[in-house]
Design an enzyme around this catalytic site. Sequence first.
Site: not given
Length: 437
Positions: A57, A59, A90, A124-125, A151, A397
Amino acid sequence: MYCTISKHIGSIISQADLVLLILMAHLIQHELVANYSHLFWVQGSQPDLLPYLLLAHTDVVPASESDGWDAPPFSAKEIDGFIYGRGTIDDKSSVMGILQALEYLLLKGYAPRRGFYISLGHDEEVMGYMGAVNIASVLKQRGVQLLFVLDEGFAVFDGLISGLEGPAALIGTSEKGFATVKLSVSMIPGHSSMPPSETSIGILAAAVKRLEDNPMPRLFGYGPERGTFEHLAHKFSVPVRFIMSNLWLFSPLIGWVLERKPDTNAFVRTTTAVTMFNAGVKENVIASLAEAYVNLRIHPAQSLQEVMDLIQSTVGDQRVKIELIDGSDPLPVSSADEKSFGFQIIKKTVLEIFSTVTVAPGICVGNTDSRHYKDLTSDIYRFIPIWFKPGDTQRFHGINERISIKNYEEIVAFYFSLIQNCDIQKLPEPHSSVHEL
């Protein structure tokens, strides 16, 4: 970030390379889905071979330099052999690793036998309801069935599993379900000088406290986490090795040990986290409404409905309204035995790139876009070839997210090898323990 990262992998594409890329471009179809997500189809020379899907992903979660980053979070600045930036873990490393590996294969003139898809979601987030959901819908409408899906999820863990000798690469064979539940209490407002014996805030606070004091049941051994310890048992020293090798007897003991720390407690039960609590409009007014939001991550041995029933019985107060805002059951557990094509190919590729690791299946405690593809395949795996060492999990994150230049090269090499490894028609027969004389 692409230019900054890619300069460490190869030189500028020559005119001859550019011509070759143009000639090979007929193998690839690209389409934009839901305005921002990307779906690629890489045509294989043997259409009878079932395709697979690589997921990532584009984003990221928010980041601000004022949070204390050593480098601006969207600069991709290099410091001591690391590239700093939001998304380096990520999940931009997967995005770029997959695309760069494909680019190199095309430059080599490589044409895959087994066709495959690349899906790059854009949300995705925030649960992937626009990107992954729509891409999955497109594939489903076209009657696509997938051999397996790969994934993000687990990684290569070095020094993070207490007592384990050497690094371990965990491949997620399932992921927890989730539930967002709202608890609320309503009552007639009043002046704080004449309060009732119980207020909406007090009633709700007591309900929340009961949820925290009575966690969901310990379920270690009833999900994929059992396979994790069975695969890793031989890498622990005695007596831990003996305990890990006899889970039929020691599962309750191991579960009790794991639940003592938040990061390992997540593997043994459905976790309960109160994340929001709102009430009151003024300091001298009895609140008419109090609300709390609870986020739960559901163990594979439980269902969403079972969790909701347990919340109801634990709260045990009809004055507390309980509403399910969003949620889903845990995903089915994907195969991980010797005949599992996806798992064995991923494992083979991991060992080619990281020869010193031990590979084991596991359960992801977070959610990924892969859950939206469960109707297209029975085997979904969650692994990204990133090293996690002590202190690195806080960067996920968090502040100073980074990846080493060497590790990014390994990511490209991983996908480069994986695509080629998938071109076999079927797995070799597993070795028999019985010799034929």
